[in-house]
Design a protein around this motif. Sequence first.
Motif: not given
Length: 252
Positions: A102-131
């Motif tokens: 089910v995860h053998d899919i085309d991830h290239s439909v996603l584009a880099p998200a620099p604004a998201l990256a900037e926002g996450i980078a500024r969060l103090p402390g640790r960051r995790f993905v829970l999926t």
Amino acid sequence: MNRVPDPQSFAVLKEHVRQAEEKGFDHVDTWVFDLDNTLYPASSRLFDQIDAKITAYIANRQGIDGLSARALQKYYYRRYGTTLKGLMSEDWLDPDDFLAFVHDIDHSVLAPAPALAEGIARLPGRRFVLTNGSRRHAESTIARLGVAHLFDDVFDIAASGFVPKPEAAAYDLFLKLHGVAPARAAMFEDLGKNLVVPHALGMRTVLVVPAEGEPDALDRLTALDDASPAAHVDHMTDDLAGFLAALAIVAR
């Protein structure tokens, strides 16, 4: 060189700050993000690919037509929380085979998200993905978004022993593995039902909903069959990057 925001962008940012200050984040040192339709917008249709592959997997496995497979898929989801758990419970499924398919899919439909990256980078402390998805899918997704280097780890469905959100055991395993104090953590999710346990544990909760015109808005706004967000949703946003930009101001 610092960019000066236009008045409209500044007004939006100011509103995000106001919302973030209502139930503050200044105590938060651990930031937990769901993956699908949370870190990337539903409009990318990435999850639609997974959804279609799940239907195809059931149809192939059971030898049934697509409509019947779709109905069985949704039955499993409603009863067990995820289709995977339903298949494991009733059909003795090999979860690794399912996840690989089910995860053998085309991830290239996603584009880099620099604004998201900037926002996450500024969060103090640790960051995790829970999926509820696989590590492979999560790592491919955050790599395409350009945020992989900003996360301390990915906690996937295998790490939880294939116990999915919203079951309490999934969160308990994550918190214990990483030594997370829930009273000092925040959770971002696109499904309200997955915020019930985090809120009860003392986490600050944020429901990420599709922007106007994006698909499945009603599904993501509902929580435990309610028609509107309930008490376990502290904040709601249709602009995760903008919300995180506001947190960079108030959560420090």
